[in-house]
Motif scaffolding. Structure first.
Motif, mmCIF file in Angstrom:
data_model
loop_
_atom_site.group_PDB
_atom_site.id
_atom_site.type_symbol
_atom_site.label_atom_id
_atom_site.label_comp_id
_atom_site.label_asym_id
_atom_site.label_seq_id
_atom_site.Cartn_x
_atom_site.Cartn_y
_atom_site.Cartn_z
ATOM 1 N N GLY A 92 43.526 38.643 48.368
ATOM 2 C CA GLY A 92 42.254 38.942 49.018
ATOM 3 C C GLY A 92 41.527 37.656 49.373
ATOM 4 O O GLY A 92 41.994 36.566 49.059
ATOM 5 N N PRO A 93 40.351 37.798 50.022
ATOM 6 C CA PRO A 93 39.586 36.615 50.383
ATOM 7 C C PRO A 93 38.999 35.923 49.157
ATOM 8 O O PRO A 93 38.607 36.587 48.203
ATOM 9 N N ASN A 94 38.985 34.587 49.192
ATOM 10 C CA ASN A 94 38.306 33.789 48.167
ATOM 11 C C ASN A 94 38.865 33.955 46.753
ATOM 12 O O ASN A 94 38.131 33.805 45.775
ATOM 13 N N LYS A 97 43.712 31.192 46.688
ATOM 14 C CA LYS A 97 45.058 30.945 47.257
ATOM 15 C C LYS A 97 45.216 29.464 47.617
ATOM 16 O O LYS A 97 46.221 28.839 47.295
ATOM 17 N N SER A 98 44.200 28.924 48.290
ATOM 18 C CA SER A 98 44.280 27.508 48.694
ATOM 19 C C SER A 98 44.298 26.611 47.452
ATOM 20 O O SER A 98 45.065 25.642 47.386
ATOM 21 N N VAL A 112 39.971 24.269 50.203
ATOM 22 C CA VAL A 112 39.383 25.141 49.171
ATOM 23 C C VAL A 112 37.879 25.231 49.437
ATOM 24 O O VAL A 112 37.204 24.211 49.550
ATOM 25 N N THR A 113 37.381 26.451 49.593
ATOM 26 C CA THR A 113 35.952 26.605 49.931
ATOM 27 C C THR A 113 35.328 27.701 49.074
ATOM 28 O O THR A 113 36.024 28.630 48.660
ATOM 29 N N PRO A 114 34.021 27.622 48.830
ATOM 30 C CA PRO A 114 33.375 28.673 48.034
ATOM 31 C C PRO A 114 33.154 29.956 48.832
ATOM 32 O O PRO A 114 32.698 30.941 48.288
ATOM 33 N N TYR A 115 33.428 29.942 50.125
ATOM 34 C CA TYR A 115 33.226 31.157 50.931
ATOM 35 C C TYR A 115 34.576 31.736 51.372
ATOM 36 O O TYR A 115 35.586 31.026 51.428
ATOM 37 N N PRO A 116 34.621 33.065 51.677
ATOM 38 C CA PRO A 116 35.887 33.717 52.010
ATOM 39 C C PRO A 116 36.347 33.466 53.453
ATOM 40 O O PRO A 116 35.560 33.005 54.279
ATOM 41 N N PHE A 117 37.590 33.786 53.713
ATOM 42 C CA PHE A 117 38.205 33.708 55.053
ATOM 43 C C PHE A 117 38.197 32.299 55.642
ATOM 44 O O PHE A 117 38.164 32.130 56.859
ATOM 45 N N THR A 119 40.682 30.209 55.252
ATOM 46 C CA THR A 119 42.044 29.994 55.767
ATOM 47 C C THR A 119 42.310 31.050 56.839
ATOM 48 O O THR A 119 42.358 32.239 56.547
ATOM 49 N N GLU A 138 50.523 29.402 52.399
ATOM 50 C CA GLU A 138 49.326 30.222 52.152
ATOM 51 C C GLU A 138 49.021 31.012 53.420
ATOM 52 O O GLU A 138 49.014 30.461 54.519
ATOM 53 N N ALA A 141 43.652 35.788 54.222
ATOM 54 C CA ALA A 141 43.410 36.890 53.284
ATOM 55 C C ALA A 141 43.857 38.246 53.818
ATOM 56 O O ALA A 141 43.744 38.534 55.009
ATOM 57 N N TRP A 267 42.503 31.776 38.044
ATOM 58 C CA TRP A 267 41.592 31.327 36.990
ATOM 59 C C TRP A 267 42.331 30.999 35.693
ATOM 60 O O TRP A 267 41.753 30.422 34.769
ATOM 61 N N TYR A 269 44.712 28.969 35.695
ATOM 62 C CA TYR A 269 45.405 27.715 35.998
ATOM 63 C C TYR A 269 45.232 26.660 34.902
ATOM 64 O O TYR A 269 44.137 26.450 34.392
#
Ligand SMILES: Nc1nc2c(ncn2[C@@H]2O[C@H](COP(=O)(O)OP(=O)(O)OP(=O)(O)O)[C@@H](O)[C@H]2O)c(=O)[nH]1
Ligand SMILES: [Mg+2]
Length: 360
Positions: A92-94, A97-98, A112-117, A119, A138, A141, A267, A269
Protein backbone atom coordinates in the motif's frame (compact mmCIF):
# COMPACT_ATOMS: atom_id res chain seq x y z
CA UNK A 1 21.81 23.38 -51.65
CA UNK A 2 20.94 23.84 -55.35
CA UNK A 3 22.56 26.93 -56.88
CA UNK A 4 19.52 28.43 -58.63
CA UNK A 5 17.22 28.84 -55.59
CA UNK A 6 15.95 31.94 -53.74
CA UNK A 7 17.29 33.29 -50.45
CA UNK A 8 13.94 32.30 -48.79
CA UNK A 9 14.35 28.71 -49.95
CA UNK A 10 17.96 28.63 -48.73
CA UNK A 11 16.87 29.95 -45.31
CA UNK A 12 14.08 27.37 -45.08
CA UNK A 13 16.53 24.62 -46.02
CA UNK A 14 18.93 25.75 -43.26
CA UNK A 15 16.02 25.74 -40.77
CA UNK A 16 15.25 22.17 -41.88
CA UNK A 17 18.81 21.01 -41.20
CA UNK A 18 18.95 22.81 -37.84
CA UNK A 19 15.53 21.58 -36.67
CA UNK A 20 15.66 19.25 -33.67
CA UNK A 21 12.07 17.98 -33.53
CA UNK A 22 9.95 16.34 -36.25
CA UNK A 23 7.41 19.18 -35.87
CA UNK A 24 10.09 21.84 -36.55
CA UNK A 25 11.38 19.82 -39.48
CA UNK A 26 7.86 19.66 -40.90
CA UNK A 27 7.38 23.46 -40.60
CA UNK A 28 10.69 24.01 -42.41
CA UNK A 29 9.79 21.53 -45.17
CA UNK A 30 6.45 23.26 -45.76
CA UNK A 31 8.35 26.54 -46.06
CA UNK A 32 10.81 24.93 -48.48
CA UNK A 33 7.97 23.68 -50.65
CA UNK A 34 6.36 27.11 -50.82
CA UNK A 35 9.63 28.81 -51.78
CA UNK A 36 11.08 26.26 -54.18
CA UNK A 37 11.39 27.85 -57.67
CA UNK A 38 8.36 27.10 -59.84
CA UNK A 39 10.21 26.36 -63.10
CA UNK A 40 10.21 22.88 -64.59
CA UNK A 41 13.81 22.18 -63.64
CA UNK A 42 12.84 22.12 -59.94
CA UNK A 43 9.99 19.61 -60.28
CA UNK A 44 12.07 16.72 -58.96
CA UNK A 45 13.04 18.83 -55.93
CA UNK A 46 9.39 19.66 -55.23
CA UNK A 47 8.44 15.97 -55.46
CA UNK A 48 11.26 15.04 -53.09
CA UNK A 49 10.11 17.66 -50.54
CA UNK A 50 6.47 16.51 -50.80
CA UNK A 51 7.57 12.93 -50.19
CA UNK A 52 9.51 13.97 -47.07
CA UNK A 53 6.49 15.98 -45.84
CA UNK A 54 4.22 12.94 -46.19
CA UNK A 55 6.74 10.68 -44.38
CA UNK A 56 7.21 13.18 -41.58
CA UNK A 57 3.47 13.66 -41.12
CA UNK A 58 2.97 9.93 -40.69
CA UNK A 59 5.93 9.70 -38.26
CA UNK A 60 4.43 12.49 -36.13
CA UNK A 61 1.04 10.77 -36.21
CA UNK A 62 2.59 7.44 -35.14
CA UNK A 63 4.45 9.09 -32.27
CA UNK A 64 1.24 10.79 -31.08
CA UNK A 65 -0.58 7.46 -31.14
CA UNK A 66 2.22 5.77 -29.21
CA UNK A 67 2.09 8.43 -26.48
CA UNK A 68 -1.72 8.18 -26.26
CA UNK A 69 -1.47 4.41 -26.04
CA UNK A 70 1.17 4.62 -23.33
CA UNK A 71 -1.26 6.51 -21.11
CA UNK A 72 -3.90 3.81 -21.35
CA UNK A 73 -2.03 0.59 -22.07
CA UNK A 74 -1.39 -1.97 -19.39
CA UNK A 75 2.01 -2.79 -20.87
CA UNK A 76 3.51 0.65 -20.44
CA UNK A 77 5.50 -0.17 -17.29
CA UNK A 78 8.47 -2.32 -18.02
CA UNK A 79 11.82 -3.05 -16.42
CA UNK A 80 14.24 -5.30 -18.27
CA UNK A 81 15.19 -8.29 -16.13
CA UNK A 82 18.76 -8.50 -14.88
CA UNK A 83 20.72 -10.76 -12.55
CA UNK A 84 19.47 -13.98 -10.96
CA UNK A 85 15.84 -12.85 -11.17
CA UNK A 86 13.42 -9.95 -10.82
CA UNK A 87 11.65 -9.54 -7.47
CA UNK A 88 9.03 -6.80 -7.11
CA UNK A 89 8.41 -4.91 -3.85
CA UNK A 90 4.73 -4.13 -3.56
CA UNK A 91 2.39 -2.76 -0.93
CA UNK A 92 0.00 0.00 0.00
CA UNK A 93 0.97 3.67 -0.03
CA UNK A 94 3.54 4.91 2.50
CA UNK A 95 4.25 1.45 3.99
CA UNK A 96 8.02 1.73 3.61
CA UNK A 97 8.65 0.09 0.22
CA UNK A 98 11.28 2.67 -0.74
CA UNK A 99 12.80 2.49 2.75
CA UNK A 100 13.17 -1.30 2.50
CA UNK A 101 14.48 -1.22 -1.07
CA UNK A 102 17.26 1.17 -0.03
CA UNK A 103 18.15 -0.94 3.02
CA UNK A 104 18.26 -4.18 1.02
CA UNK A 105 20.50 -2.78 -1.71
CA UNK A 106 22.58 -0.67 0.68
CA UNK A 107 22.15 2.53 -1.35
CA UNK A 108 19.71 5.43 -1.34
CA UNK A 109 18.09 4.75 -4.69
CA UNK A 110 14.37 5.19 -4.00
CA UNK A 111 12.88 8.35 -2.56
CA UNK A 112 11.69 7.82 1.03
CA UNK A 113 9.02 10.38 1.92
CA UNK A 114 6.58 10.91 4.80
CA UNK A 115 3.70 11.26 2.31
CA UNK A 116 2.06 8.51 0.17
CA UNK A 117 2.31 7.87 -3.60
CA UNK A 118 5.78 9.41 -3.87
CA UNK A 119 6.92 6.46 -6.01
CA UNK A 120 5.08 6.75 -9.32
CA UNK A 121 7.37 4.67 -11.57
CA UNK A 122 9.08 1.31 -10.98
CA UNK A 123 12.43 1.77 -9.23
CA UNK A 124 14.91 -1.01 -10.07
CA UNK A 125 18.03 -1.69 -8.01
CA UNK A 126 20.46 -4.60 -7.73
CA UNK A 127 20.75 -6.44 -4.41
CA UNK A 128 23.93 -8.34 -3.66
CA UNK A 129 23.49 -11.86 -2.34
CA UNK A 130 26.77 -13.66 -1.69
CA UNK A 131 28.33 -12.17 -4.82
CA UNK A 132 25.29 -12.69 -7.04
CA UNK A 133 22.93 -9.91 -8.08
CA UNK A 134 19.17 -10.07 -7.60
CA UNK A 135 17.08 -7.35 -9.21
CA UNK A 136 14.63 -5.68 -6.84
CA UNK A 137 11.98 -3.37 -8.28
CA UNK A 138 9.88 -1.11 -6.08
CA UNK A 139 6.47 -0.61 -7.67
CA UNK A 140 4.07 2.27 -7.07
CA UNK A 141 1.50 1.62 -4.35
CA UNK A 142 -1.33 -0.88 -4.81
CA UNK A 143 -4.70 0.10 -3.32
CA UNK A 144 -8.24 -1.25 -3.21
CA UNK A 145 -9.47 -0.93 -6.78
CA UNK A 146 -6.01 -1.35 -8.38
CA UNK A 147 -7.30 -4.48 -10.10
CA UNK A 148 -9.91 -2.28 -11.82
CA UNK A 149 -7.28 0.18 -12.93
CA UNK A 150 -7.28 2.71 -10.10
CA UNK A 151 -3.98 4.59 -9.63
CA UNK A 152 -2.16 2.89 -12.54
CA UNK A 153 -3.32 -0.42 -11.04
CA UNK A 154 -3.35 -2.39 -14.29
CA UNK A 155 0.20 -1.36 -15.17
CA UNK A 156 1.48 -2.10 -11.67
CA UNK A 157 -0.18 -5.53 -11.50
CA UNK A 158 1.12 -6.19 -15.03
CA UNK A 159 4.63 -5.77 -13.60
CA UNK A 160 3.84 -8.25 -10.78
CA UNK A 161 2.55 -10.72 -13.38
CA UNK A 162 5.85 -10.50 -15.23
CA UNK A 163 8.11 -10.71 -12.15
CA UNK A 164 9.89 -13.85 -10.94
CA UNK A 165 8.82 -13.38 -7.30
CA UNK A 166 7.10 -10.96 -4.97
CA UNK A 167 7.83 -9.18 -1.68
CA UNK A 168 4.79 -7.66 0.01
CA UNK A 169 5.65 -4.79 2.31
CA UNK A 170 2.89 -4.42 4.91
CA UNK A 171 2.70 -3.51 8.57
CA UNK A 172 -0.30 -5.71 9.36
CA UNK A 173 -2.08 -8.83 8.10
CA UNK A 174 -5.06 -6.68 6.99
CA UNK A 175 -2.80 -4.43 4.92
CA UNK A 176 -1.24 -7.47 3.30
CA UNK A 177 -4.65 -8.99 2.54
CA UNK A 178 -5.73 -5.96 0.51
CA UNK A 179 -2.73 -6.52 -1.76
CA UNK A 180 -3.20 -10.30 -2.03
CA UNK A 181 -6.91 -9.80 -2.92
CA UNK A 182 -6.23 -7.16 -5.57
CA UNK A 183 -3.70 -9.46 -7.20
CA UNK A 184 -6.02 -12.48 -7.07
CA UNK A 185 -8.76 -10.43 -8.78
CA UNK A 186 -6.21 -9.86 -11.56
CA UNK A 187 -5.37 -13.59 -11.77
CA UNK A 188 -2.03 -13.29 -9.97
CA UNK A 189 -1.99 -15.90 -7.17
CA UNK A 190 0.62 -15.78 -4.44
CA UNK A 191 2.08 -18.88 -2.78
CA UNK A 192 -0.48 -21.14 -4.39
CA UNK A 193 0.02 -23.88 -6.90
CA UNK A 194 -2.09 -24.89 -9.85
CA UNK A 195 -4.63 -27.54 -8.74
CA UNK A 196 -3.27 -30.97 -9.73
CA UNK A 197 -5.48 -31.61 -12.73
CA UNK A 198 -4.37 -31.36 -16.32
CA UNK A 199 -6.91 -31.23 -19.16
CA UNK A 200 -5.85 -31.42 -22.80
CA UNK A 201 -8.10 -31.49 -25.85
CA UNK A 202 -7.77 -34.75 -27.69
CA UNK A 203 -8.51 -35.93 -31.22
CA UNK A 204 -10.20 -39.08 -29.81
CA UNK A 205 -13.90 -38.89 -28.96
CA UNK A 206 -14.94 -38.75 -25.30
CA UNK A 207 -13.28 -37.82 -22.03
CA UNK A 208 -10.48 -40.06 -20.72
CA UNK A 209 -9.73 -39.54 -17.03
CA UNK A 210 -6.81 -40.97 -15.09
CA UNK A 211 -6.56 -40.49 -11.31
CA UNK A 212 -10.32 -40.55 -10.64
CA UNK A 213 -9.59 -41.68 -7.06
CA UNK A 214 -8.32 -38.16 -6.24
CA UNK A 215 -11.71 -36.58 -7.00
CA UNK A 216 -13.70 -35.55 -3.91
CA UNK A 217 -16.93 -35.29 -5.91
CA UNK A 218 -18.67 -37.38 -8.55
CA UNK A 219 -16.83 -38.09 -11.76
CA UNK A 220 -20.07 -37.44 -13.72
CA UNK A 221 -20.03 -33.87 -12.39
CA UNK A 222 -16.54 -33.39 -13.74
CA UNK A 223 -17.47 -34.89 -17.11
CA UNK A 224 -20.53 -32.64 -17.38
CA UNK A 225 -18.45 -29.59 -16.49
CA UNK A 226 -15.83 -30.46 -19.10
CA UNK A 227 -18.50 -30.95 -21.77
CA UNK A 228 -20.02 -27.57 -20.89
CA UNK A 229 -16.67 -25.84 -21.17
CA UNK A 230 -15.72 -27.24 -24.57
CA UNK A 231 -13.71 -30.30 -23.50
CA UNK A 232 -16.02 -33.04 -24.83
CA UNK A 233 -12.98 -34.75 -26.33
CA UNK A 234 -10.16 -34.56 -23.85
CA UNK A 235 -7.50 -36.31 -21.83
CA UNK A 236 -7.60 -35.57 -18.11
CA UNK A 237 -4.78 -36.42 -15.72
CA UNK A 238 -5.37 -35.93 -11.99
CA UNK A 239 -2.32 -36.27 -9.75
CA UNK A 240 -3.60 -34.98 -6.40
CA UNK A 241 -6.74 -34.18 -4.42
CA UNK A 242 -9.35 -32.11 -6.29
CA UNK A 243 -12.03 -30.88 -3.90
CA UNK A 244 -14.37 -28.92 -6.12
CA UNK A 245 -15.26 -27.80 -9.61
CA UNK A 246 -13.88 -24.37 -8.80
CA UNK A 247 -10.44 -25.97 -8.53
CA UNK A 248 -10.98 -27.49 -11.97
CA UNK A 249 -11.98 -24.04 -13.29
CA UNK A 250 -8.83 -22.58 -11.72
CA UNK A 251 -6.62 -25.21 -13.36
CA UNK A 252 -8.25 -24.53 -16.73
CA UNK A 253 -7.85 -20.76 -16.48
CA UNK A 254 -4.73 -19.99 -18.46
CA UNK A 255 -4.75 -16.32 -17.41
CA UNK A 256 -3.78 -17.28 -13.85
CA UNK A 257 -0.11 -17.00 -12.92
CA UNK A 258 1.39 -18.33 -9.70
CA UNK A 259 4.14 -16.42 -7.88
CA UNK A 260 6.19 -17.15 -4.81
CA UNK A 261 6.01 -14.40 -2.22
CA UNK A 262 7.12 -13.31 1.25
CA UNK A 263 5.79 -10.52 3.43
CA UNK A 264 8.00 -7.95 5.14
CA UNK A 265 7.07 -5.46 7.83
CA UNK A 266 9.34 -2.47 7.30
CA UNK A 267 9.01 -1.46 10.95
CA UNK A 268 10.75 -4.69 11.96
CA UNK A 269 13.83 -3.59 10.07
CA UNK A 270 17.26 -4.11 11.61
CA UNK A 271 20.57 -4.90 9.94
CA UNK A 272 20.31 -8.42 11.30
CA UNK A 273 16.73 -8.83 9.99
CA UNK A 274 17.79 -7.56 6.56
CA UNK A 275 20.31 -10.41 6.24
CA UNK A 276 17.47 -12.86 6.85
CA UNK A 277 15.17 -11.09 4.36
CA UNK A 278 17.86 -11.16 1.67
CA UNK A 279 18.23 -14.89 2.14
CA UNK A 280 14.44 -15.41 1.99
CA UNK A 281 14.26 -13.31 -1.20
CA UNK A 282 16.97 -15.39 -2.83
CA UNK A 283 15.12 -18.60 -1.89
CA UNK A 284 12.02 -17.30 -3.70
CA UNK A 285 13.91 -17.55 -6.98
CA UNK A 286 14.50 -21.32 -6.84
CA UNK A 287 18.08 -20.76 -7.88
CA UNK A 288 21.42 -22.04 -6.65
CA UNK A 289 24.77 -20.28 -6.68
CA UNK A 290 27.76 -22.32 -7.74
CA UNK A 291 31.37 -21.19 -7.61
CA UNK A 292 33.58 -22.58 -10.33
CA UNK A 293 37.33 -23.04 -10.19
CA UNK A 294 39.93 -24.39 -12.58
CA UNK A 295 41.92 -27.54 -11.67
CA UNK A 296 44.95 -26.61 -9.51
CA UNK A 297 43.47 -23.22 -8.67
CA UNK A 298 42.98 -22.39 -4.99
CA UNK A 299 39.49 -22.43 -3.58
CA UNK A 300 39.18 -18.66 -3.59
CA UNK A 301 35.61 -17.71 -4.31
CA UNK A 302 34.97 -15.83 -7.48
CA UNK A 303 31.74 -14.45 -8.86
CA UNK A 304 29.18 -17.24 -8.63
CA UNK A 305 27.10 -18.68 -11.42
CA UNK A 306 23.39 -18.72 -10.78
CA UNK A 307 21.49 -21.75 -12.05
CA UNK A 308 18.00 -23.18 -11.58
CA UNK A 309 17.58 -25.51 -8.58
CA UNK A 310 18.24 -29.10 -9.61
CA UNK A 311 21.09 -28.20 -11.99
CA UNK A 312 23.79 -30.81 -12.46
CA UNK A 313 27.53 -30.82 -13.12
CA UNK A 314 26.66 -31.28 -16.80
CA UNK A 315 24.53 -28.08 -16.73
CA UNK A 316 27.43 -26.10 -15.26
CA UNK A 317 29.81 -27.42 -17.94
CA UNK A 318 27.31 -26.49 -20.65
CA UNK A 319 26.90 -23.05 -19.14
CA UNK A 320 30.64 -22.40 -19.06
CA UNK A 321 31.38 -23.38 -22.64
CA UNK A 322 29.52 -25.29 -25.31
CA UNK A 323 32.50 -27.65 -25.78
CA UNK A 324 32.88 -28.37 -22.07
CA UNK A 325 29.71 -30.45 -21.88
CA UNK A 326 30.85 -32.89 -24.57
CA UNK A 327 34.44 -33.04 -23.30
CA UNK A 328 33.52 -33.32 -19.62
CA UNK A 329 35.30 -36.24 -17.90
CA UNK A 330 34.47 -35.65 -14.25
CA UNK A 331 34.20 -32.86 -11.70
CA UNK A 332 35.30 -32.32 -8.14
CA UNK A 333 32.88 -30.73 -5.71
CA UNK A 334 33.38 -28.99 -2.37
CA UNK A 335 30.29 -28.40 -0.26
CA UNK A 336 27.41 -30.80 -0.73
CA UNK A 337 29.59 -33.90 -1.17
CA UNK A 338 30.60 -36.21 1.66
CA UNK A 339 34.28 -35.40 1.18
CA UNK A 340 35.89 -32.15 0.09
CA UNK A 341 36.92 -32.28 -3.54
CA UNK A 342 34.99 -35.51 -4.13
CA UNK A 343 34.94 -36.78 -7.69
CA UNK A 344 31.44 -36.76 -9.20
CA UNK A 345 29.92 -37.54 -12.58
CA UNK A 346 27.98 -35.27 -14.96
CA UNK A 347 24.62 -36.23 -13.42
CA UNK A 348 25.58 -35.07 -9.92
CA UNK A 349 22.98 -32.56 -8.67
CA UNK A 350 24.60 -29.50 -7.19
CA UNK A 351 23.48 -27.63 -4.10
CA UNK A 352 23.59 -23.92 -3.26
CA UNK A 353 27.14 -22.62 -2.58
CA UNK A 354 28.90 -25.69 -3.96
CA UNK A 355 32.36 -25.15 -5.43
CA UNK A 356 32.96 -27.11 -8.58
CA UNK A 357 36.05 -27.93 -10.60
CA UNK A 358 35.39 -29.18 -14.12
CA UNK A 359 37.93 -31.63 -15.56
CA UNK A 360 37.93 -32.10 -19.32
N1 LIG B 1 12.48 4.96 10.80
C1 LIG B 1 11.74 4.21 10.01
N2 LIG B 1 10.92 4.83 9.17
C2 LIG B 1 10.18 4.08 8.35
C3 LIG B 1 10.24 2.67 8.35
N3 LIG B 1 9.41 2.20 7.43
C4 LIG B 1 8.83 3.28 6.87
N4 LIG B 1 9.28 4.41 7.44
C5 LIG B 1 8.83 5.78 7.14
O1 LIG B 1 7.57 5.68 6.50
C6 LIG B 1 7.46 6.68 5.52
C7 LIG B 1 7.14 6.08 4.18
O2 LIG B 1 8.27 5.38 3.68
P1 LIG B 1 8.49 5.11 2.14
O3 LIG B 1 9.61 4.12 2.09
O4 LIG B 1 8.64 6.36 1.37
O5 LIG B 1 7.10 4.43 1.79
P2 LIG B 1 6.61 3.87 0.36
O6 LIG B 1 5.87 2.62 0.66
O7 LIG B 1 7.75 3.78 -0.56
O8 LIG B 1 5.59 5.00 -0.05
P3 LIG B 1 5.09 5.47 -1.51
O9 LIG B 1 6.02 4.91 -2.54
O10 LIG B 1 5.17 6.95 -1.42
O11 LIG B 1 3.70 4.99 -1.61
C8 LIG B 1 8.74 7.47 5.55
O12 LIG B 1 8.56 8.61 6.33
C9 LIG B 1 9.72 6.50 6.20
O13 LIG B 1 10.75 7.19 6.85
C10 LIG B 1 11.12 2.05 9.30
O14 LIG B 1 11.22 0.83 9.38
N5 LIG B 1 11.84 2.85 10.08
MG1 LIG C 1 8.06 4.55 -2.43
Amino acid sequence: MATNVSIEYANAEKKYHDAKTPEDKLTALLEMRSTVPSHKGCEAMRREISKKIAELKSTIERQKNAVAKKGSSSASMYVKKEGVGQVVLIGGPNVGKSFILNKLVGKDIAQVTPYPFATTEPVPAMMDYDGASVQLVELPAIIEGSSEGKAQGKEIIGMVRNADAVVIVASSKEEGKVIVDELAKSNVYLNKTKPPIDVKSSSFPGIQISGKEYLKFGVEQLEQYLKNTGYSNSNVIITGTINSLSEVAQALNERIVYKKAIAINSWEYSEHKAVDWKCQIFLLLDAILVYTKKPNQTLEQTEPLSLPKGSTVFDVAKHLHKDFASKLKFARVWGSTKFDGQRVGPEYELKNKDIIEINI
